[in-house]
Design a protein around this motif. Structure first.
Motif, mmCIF file in Angstrom:
data_model
loop_
_atom_site.group_PDB
_atom_site.id
_atom_site.type_symbol
_atom_site.label_atom_id
_atom_site.label_comp_id
_atom_site.label_asym_id
_atom_site.label_seq_id
_atom_site.Cartn_x
_atom_site.Cartn_y
_atom_site.Cartn_z
ATOM 1 N N ASN A 257 -38.965 -30.376 -24.979
ATOM 2 C CA ASN A 257 -39.729 -29.205 -24.879
ATOM 3 C C ASN A 257 -40.196 -28.970 -23.201
ATOM 4 O O ASN A 257 -39.961 -28.037 -22.657
ATOM 5 C CB ASN A 257 -41.144 -29.179 -25.825
ATOM 6 C CG ASN A 257 -41.862 -27.762 -25.536
ATOM 7 O OD1 ASN A 257 -41.302 -26.796 -25.670
ATOM 8 N ND2 ASN A 257 -42.917 -28.114 -24.871
ATOM 9 N N TRP A 260 -36.947 -28.554 -21.343
ATOM 10 C CA TRP A 260 -36.390 -27.129 -21.432
ATOM 11 C C TRP A 260 -37.585 -26.027 -20.633
ATOM 12 O O TRP A 260 -36.963 -25.482 -20.070
ATOM 13 C CB TRP A 260 -36.484 -26.768 -22.991
ATOM 14 C CG TRP A 260 -36.310 -25.155 -23.271
ATOM 15 C CD1 TRP A 260 -37.243 -24.240 -23.587
ATOM 16 C CD2 TRP A 260 -35.043 -24.721 -23.154
ATOM 17 N NE1 TRP A 260 -36.384 -23.337 -23.757
ATOM 18 C CE2 TRP A 260 -35.303 -23.280 -23.716
ATOM 19 C CE3 TRP A 260 -33.530 -25.131 -23.130
ATOM 20 C CZ2 TRP A 260 -34.035 -22.446 -23.877
ATOM 21 C CZ3 TRP A 260 -32.673 -24.238 -23.019
ATOM 22 C CH2 TRP A 260 -32.885 -22.795 -23.616
ATOM 23 N N VAL A 261 -38.724 -26.347 -20.661
ATOM 24 C CA VAL A 261 -39.576 -25.494 -20.037
ATOM 25 C C VAL A 261 -39.417 -25.523 -18.363
ATOM 26 O O VAL A 261 -39.445 -24.656 -17.799
ATOM 27 C CB VAL A 261 -40.868 -25.725 -20.397
ATOM 28 C CG1 VAL A 261 -42.238 -24.992 -19.539
ATOM 29 C CG2 VAL A 261 -41.328 -25.374 -22.111
ATOM 30 N N ARG A 264 -36.274 -23.821 -17.392
ATOM 31 C CA ARG A 264 -36.600 -22.364 -17.511
ATOM 32 C C ARG A 264 -37.182 -22.083 -16.343
ATOM 33 O O ARG A 264 -36.888 -20.749 -15.909
ATOM 34 C CB ARG A 264 -37.125 -21.967 -18.873
ATOM 35 C CG ARG A 264 -36.426 -22.049 -20.050
ATOM 36 C CD ARG A 264 -35.706 -20.936 -20.515
ATOM 37 N NE ARG A 264 -36.534 -19.794 -20.606
ATOM 38 C CZ ARG A 264 -36.223 -18.518 -20.872
ATOM 39 N NH1 ARG A 264 -34.991 -18.135 -20.647
ATOM 40 N NH2 ARG A 264 -37.109 -17.592 -21.025
ATOM 41 N N GLU A 279 -44.093 -20.121 -22.251
ATOM 42 C CA GLU A 279 -42.494 -20.643 -22.490
ATOM 43 C C GLU A 279 -42.428 -21.743 -23.405
ATOM 44 O O GLU A 279 -41.422 -22.068 -23.790
ATOM 45 C CB GLU A 279 -42.075 -21.245 -21.266
ATOM 46 C CG GLU A 279 -41.584 -20.335 -19.923
ATOM 47 C CD GLU A 279 -40.175 -19.769 -20.545
ATOM 48 O OE1 GLU A 279 -39.441 -20.174 -21.643
ATOM 49 O OE2 GLU A 279 -39.920 -18.769 -19.634
ATOM 50 N N LEU A 281 -42.600 -24.198 -26.514
ATOM 51 C CA LEU A 281 -42.039 -24.084 -28.213
ATOM 52 C C LEU A 281 -43.147 -23.490 -28.954
ATOM 53 O O LEU A 281 -42.847 -22.626 -29.765
ATOM 54 C CB LEU A 281 -41.529 -25.142 -28.685
ATOM 55 C CG LEU A 281 -40.738 -24.986 -30.075
ATOM 56 C CD1 LEU A 281 -39.595 -24.005 -30.083
ATOM 57 C CD2 LEU A 281 -40.089 -26.332 -30.592
ATOM 58 N N ARG A 284 -43.932 -19.850 -28.156
ATOM 59 C CA ARG A 284 -42.717 -19.082 -28.828
ATOM 60 C C ARG A 284 -42.809 -18.952 -30.131
ATOM 61 O O ARG A 284 -42.821 -17.466 -30.595
ATOM 62 C CB ARG A 284 -41.389 -19.739 -28.300
ATOM 63 C CG ARG A 284 -41.072 -19.768 -26.946
ATOM 64 C CD ARG A 284 -40.794 -18.393 -26.331
ATOM 65 N NE ARG A 284 -40.478 -18.446 -24.980
ATOM 66 C CZ ARG A 284 -40.419 -17.250 -24.112
ATOM 67 N NH1 ARG A 284 -40.441 -15.967 -24.671
ATOM 68 N NH2 ARG A 284 -39.978 -17.533 -22.889
ATOM 69 N N LEU A 343 -34.824 -24.677 -29.648
ATOM 70 C CA LEU A 343 -35.426 -24.224 -28.457
ATOM 71 C C LEU A 343 -34.678 -22.965 -27.861
ATOM 72 O O LEU A 343 -35.293 -21.969 -27.659
ATOM 73 C CB LEU A 343 -35.243 -25.303 -27.157
ATOM 74 C CG LEU A 343 -36.334 -26.357 -27.366
ATOM 75 C CD1 LEU A 343 -35.666 -27.813 -26.523
ATOM 76 C CD2 LEU A 343 -37.555 -26.074 -27.210
ATOM 77 N N THR A 347 -36.468 -19.272 -28.164
ATOM 78 C CA THR A 347 -36.633 -18.601 -26.976
ATOM 79 C C THR A 347 -35.959 -17.195 -27.122
ATOM 80 O O THR A 347 -36.728 -16.249 -26.524
ATOM 81 C CB THR A 347 -36.154 -19.486 -25.710
ATOM 82 O OG1 THR A 347 -36.984 -20.762 -25.645
ATOM 83 C CG2 THR A 347 -36.437 -18.618 -24.767
ATOM 84 N N TYR A 348 -34.786 -17.144 -27.535
ATOM 85 C CA TYR A 348 -33.893 -15.949 -27.604
ATOM 86 C C TYR A 348 -35.012 -14.827 -28.467
ATOM 87 O O TYR A 348 -34.919 -13.849 -27.993
ATOM 88 C CB TYR A 348 -32.610 -16.252 -28.053
ATOM 89 C CG TYR A 348 -31.699 -15.046 -28.173
ATOM 90 C CD1 TYR A 348 -31.339 -14.175 -27.451
ATOM 91 C CD2 TYR A 348 -31.548 -14.449 -29.704
ATOM 92 C CE1 TYR A 348 -30.613 -12.995 -27.555
ATOM 93 C CE2 TYR A 348 -30.879 -13.319 -29.952
ATOM 94 C CZ TYR A 348 -30.512 -12.431 -28.947
ATOM 95 O OH TYR A 348 -29.717 -11.591 -29.057
ATOM 96 N N SER A 350 -37.715 -14.809 -29.350
ATOM 97 C CA SER A 350 -39.197 -14.440 -28.990
ATOM 98 C C SER A 350 -39.152 -13.568 -27.517
ATOM 99 O O SER A 350 -39.669 -12.567 -27.439
ATOM 100 C CB SER A 350 -39.868 -15.638 -28.440
ATOM 101 O OG SER A 350 -39.524 -16.193 -27.430
#
Length: 375
Positions: A257, A260-261, A264, A279, A281, A284, A343, A347-348, A350
């Motif tokens: 997580n 990933w953040v 991003r 951002e 998880l 989201r 993830l 993310t997509y 949300s």
């Protein structure tokens, strides 16, 4: 005698933590240690943020019992007690960093300086990752300087992974308790009783904290708690023989997580250490309609599954592997793949939902090198 000693460490940590965190909840406001809601967070009311100090004292007490009441038939491996001295001294440095941050909210640079200073203490006492397991054969030995550097980065990385996941009531504490339990079991399997009780002490401290922190939380752990959890889990995965692979799998949710953040934020042209952008998880999931308890339970389930799988990484000190090295590698790859799918999908969905309602995460989040929701 050994069983009574192990149970005693767990019970002392849990009872001391429960009592001390309860006291902290009553006096947090008068001490000026209160967390107020900010943009991009799920928090909706002011809550004391000094629960971590209760866990820290409980951990000190339980560790003292683990060391000074150690059964005579148990002997620590050479050098382990000295490394533990360094680990305990490192926890002392958590206090001034946390007290300043809990009251004045330090910036990113100051946070990292403090975290690296904390991580350097146990390394100076000999705690280090001296080799990396290879699925293709024997372990790869690391030069001393590289092992020290990798260990410091591992500790700092774990501190921030726990910081960043601490955005919902009961989430970070529950995940840390599961991870500590897995490290306890693995150490027992290695026959390292004197090491096994150390993560167990953290499990007890979080067990005592969680009744005060489940939704709706009466108190947050604050910087003292999140730094302590990340620091203790990181050092316990190294002391007594590296169990870093196990820790990586069981803590796959907060670690991936975090990665990933950061990715991003960098791709969006923002600082990777700025929060307030929803951002993470858990945030989201909340945006998709999950209540805090449901989101936390879902993440508990994922972490528990990874924790059980991580126990398959066990190999005896002597004799044939219980799990072939390539199987361990594929397990890690599968874990990363599953978390990647989760993830990306969350993310997509949300982001699409936010666009449909005509709003997205703020473009100018607040600076945040710690727990994004409650730094």
């Amino acid at each position: 005698m050994i069983v009574a000693w192990i149970v005693g460490v767990l019970m002392l940590a849990a009872l001391a933590s429960y009592t001390l965190v309860g006291l902290a909840a009553r006096h947090g406001g008068s001490l000026g240690m209160v967390d107020v809601p900010r943009a991009g967070e799920v928090q909706v009311r002011a809550v004391p943020r000094n629960g971590g100090y209760g866990m820290l004292i409980a951990l000190w007490l339980a560790t003292g019992l683990a060391v000074f009441a150690r059964p005579a038939e148990l002997q620590a491996a050479p050098g382990d007690d000295w490394k533990l001295v360094g680990v305990m001294l490192g926890t002392l440095l958590i206090v001034p960093l946390a007290m300043v941050d809990d009251q004045k909210r330090l910036g990113a640079n100051a946070q990292f300086v403090g975290q690296f200073a904390i991580a350097a203490v146990p390394v100076a006492f000999g705690l280090r990752i001296d080799s990396i397991a290879s699925p293709l054969g024997s372990a790869v030995e690391l030069p001393v300087w590289l092992g020290m550097l990798v260990t410091v980065l591992w500790i700092v990385g774990m501190i921030n992974a726990i910081n960043l996941i601490d955005v919902m009531d009961g989430l970070a504490g529950g995940i840390a308790m599961m991870a500590a339990g897995v490290l306890f079991v693995r150490s027992l399997w290695f026959g390292q009783h004197t090491i096994a009780v150390l993560p167990l002490a953290l499990a007890g401290a979080t067990l005592g904290f969680l009744p005060h922190n489940f939704h709706p939380a009466r108190i947050f752990m604050g910087t003292s708690g999140s730094v302590l959890l990340g620091y203790w889990l990181a050092t316990m995965s190294v002391i007594g023989g590296a169990k870093v692979g196990t820790a990586f799998v069981v803590l796959g949710v907060p670690i991936l997580n975090t990665a990933w953040v950061i990715g991003r934020r960098v791709l969006a042209g923002r600082s990777p250490f700025q929060g307030g952008d929803s951002e993470l998880l858990p945030q989201r999931l909340h945006a998709l309609g999950f209540s805090q308890p449901k989101a936390v339970l879902l993440l508990y389930f994922i972490c528990a599954t990874f924790g059980l799988l991580s126990l398959t990484l066990h190999a005896p000190v002597e004799g044939p592997y219980l799990t072939p090295p390539m199987t361990k590698l594929w397990l890690m790859v599968a874990m990363v793949g599953v978390m990647g799918i989760v993830l990306v999908t969350v993310t997509y969905l949300s982001v699409r939902q936010a666009a449909r309602h005509g709003h997205e995460a703020p473009d100018r989040p607040s600076e945040l090198p710690r727990e994004p929701s409650r730094p």
